[in-house]
Design a protein around this motif. Structure first.
Motif, PDB file in Angstrom:
ATOM      1  N   GLY A 178       0.783  -1.222   0.000  1.00  0.00           N
ATOM      2  CA  GLY A 178       0.000   0.000   0.000  1.00  0.00           C
ATOM      3  C   GLY A 178       0.817   1.275   0.000  1.00  0.00           C
ATOM      4  N   THR A 179       0.117   2.350   0.326  1.00  0.00           N
ATOM      5  CA  THR A 179       0.688   3.693   0.323  1.00  0.00           C
ATOM      6  C   THR A 179       0.280   4.393   1.606  1.00  0.00           C
ATOM      7  OG1 THR A 179       0.436   3.774  -2.082  1.00  0.00           O
ATOM      8  CG2 THR A 179       0.759   5.878  -0.970  1.00  0.00           C
ATOM      9  N   SER A 180       1.147   5.252   2.108  1.00  0.00           N
ATOM     10  CA  SER A 180       0.838   6.060   3.274  1.00  0.00           C
ATOM     11  C   SER A 180       0.886   7.532   2.864  1.00  0.00           C
ATOM     12  CB  SER A 180       1.865   5.810   4.385  1.00  0.00           C
ATOM     13  OG  SER A 180       1.677   6.712   5.452  1.00  0.00           O
ATOM     14  N   VAL A 181      -0.207   8.239   3.131  1.00  0.00           N
ATOM     15  CA  VAL A 181      -0.255   9.674   2.880  1.00  0.00           C
ATOM     16  C   VAL A 181      -0.398  10.342   4.238  1.00  0.00           C
ATOM     17  CG1 VAL A 181      -1.491  11.569   1.771  1.00  0.00           C
ATOM     18  CG2 VAL A 181      -1.356   9.344   0.632  1.00  0.00           C
ATOM     19  N   GLU A 182       0.527  11.249   4.522  1.00  0.00           N
ATOM     20  CA  GLU A 182       0.519  11.952   5.803  1.00  0.00           C
ATOM     21  C   GLU A 182       0.259  13.426   5.544  1.00  0.00           C
ATOM     22  OE1 GLU A 182       4.032  12.872   8.844  1.00  0.00           O
ATOM     23  OE2 GLU A 182       3.668  10.720   8.569  1.00  0.00           O
ATOM     24  N   VAL A 183      -0.783  13.969   6.188  1.00  0.00           N
ATOM     25  CA  VAL A 183      -1.106  15.379   6.033  1.00  0.00           C
ATOM     26  C   VAL A 183      -1.197  16.026   7.406  1.00  0.00           C
ATOM     27  CG1 VAL A 183      -2.271  15.181   3.803  1.00  0.00           C
ATOM     28  CG2 VAL A 183      -3.595  14.906   5.879  1.00  0.00           C
ATOM     29  N   THR A 184      -0.809  17.294   7.456  1.00  0.00           N
ATOM     30  CA  THR A 184      -0.816  18.042   8.712  1.00  0.00           C
ATOM     31  C   THR A 184      -1.490  19.386   8.493  1.00  0.00           C
ATOM     32  OG1 THR A 184       1.280  17.012   9.344  1.00  0.00           O
ATOM     33  CG2 THR A 184       0.653  19.008  10.539  1.00  0.00           C
ATOM     34  N   LYS A 185      -2.262  19.790   9.476  1.00  0.00           N
ATOM     35  CA  LYS A 185      -2.853  21.130   9.496  1.00  0.00           C
ATOM     36  C   LYS A 185      -2.475  21.747  10.825  1.00  0.00           C
ATOM     37  CE  LYS A 185      -5.352  24.218   7.401  1.00  0.00           C
ATOM     38  NZ  LYS A 185      -4.793  24.800   6.187  1.00  0.00           N
ATOM     39  N   TRP A 186      -1.882  22.951  10.764  1.00  0.00           N
ATOM     40  CA  TRP A 186      -1.457  23.672  11.957  1.00  0.00           C
ATOM     41  C   TRP A 186      -2.497  24.715  12.335  1.00  0.00           C
ATOM     42  CZ3 TRP A 186       2.373  21.441  14.405  1.00  0.00           C
ATOM     43  CH2 TRP A 186       3.335  20.731  13.688  1.00  0.00           C
ATOM     44  N   LEU A 187      -2.687  24.915  13.621  1.00  0.00           N
ATOM     45  CA  LEU A 187      -3.542  26.007  14.084  1.00  0.00           C
ATOM     46  C   LEU A 187      -2.913  27.321  13.672  1.00  0.00           C
ATOM     47  CD1 LEU A 187      -4.487  24.831  17.674  1.00  0.00           C
ATOM     48  CD2 LEU A 187      -6.097  25.434  15.887  1.00  0.00           C
ATOM     49  N   LYS A 188      -3.744  28.278  13.310  1.00  0.00           N
ATOM     50  CA  LYS A 188      -3.222  29.599  12.952  1.00  0.00           C
ATOM     51  C   LYS A 188      -2.609  30.241  14.185  1.00  0.00           C
ATOM     52  CE  LYS A 188      -6.387  30.508   9.221  1.00  0.00           C
ATOM     53  NZ  LYS A 188      -7.768  30.111   9.207  1.00  0.00           N
TER      54      LYS A 188
END
Length: 137
Positions: free
Chosen positions: A120-130
């Motif tokens: 498979g594949t691993s997709v890592e995403v991040t969202k930071w607080l403003k």
């Protein structure tokens, strides 16, 4: 890790969306960023169902000295992306009018990395607080 979701069926995406939105709200994300996070995860979850049949989404709260946010690790249990380097080059070279779902995710989130796994594949995403400037509260 805060929580994880197994994704195999479309209706599981609906449940995951509401859970993640509530988590993002609790941590302090505004409504716009909540929508960005949920849209991104919906796209990644649909990719799992379309290309791999099933996968897992892990959610973790992250914190550095300067910022806080949420990281999502989406692992599919399928064949994975055959030639990741070629795929990334193709993704980078598409024009705005023909963006892929992953390109949309990249625009909505602050960080995106893709790894080919043994299965498979691993997709890592991040969202930071403003960041709130001092004195503007």
């Amino acid at each position: 890790m805060l929580t994880s979701f197994r994704i195999k069926y479309e209706w599981e995406i609906v449940h995951m969306r509401s859970e993640v939105r509530e988590l993002a709200r609790t941590i302090g994300f505004d409504e716009v960023d909540q929508a960005r996070i949920v849209q991104s995860l919906s796209e990644l979850a649909r990719n799992v169902i379309q290309h791999a049949d099933e996968g897992i989404i892990e959610v973790e709260q992250i914190e550095t000295e300067e910022k806080r946010g949420l990281r999502f690790i989406v692992r599919d249990l399928g064949p994975g992306i055959e030639n990741l380097t070629e795929f990334m080059m193709h993704m980078k070279n598409k024009s705005i009018g023909e963006t892929s779902g992953l390109q949309q995710v990249q625009l909505l989130m602050d960080e995106l990395t893709i790894h080919k796994l043994e299965q498979g594949t691993s997709v890592e995403v991040t969202k930071w607080l403003k960041q709130v400037p001092l004195g503007s509260e």
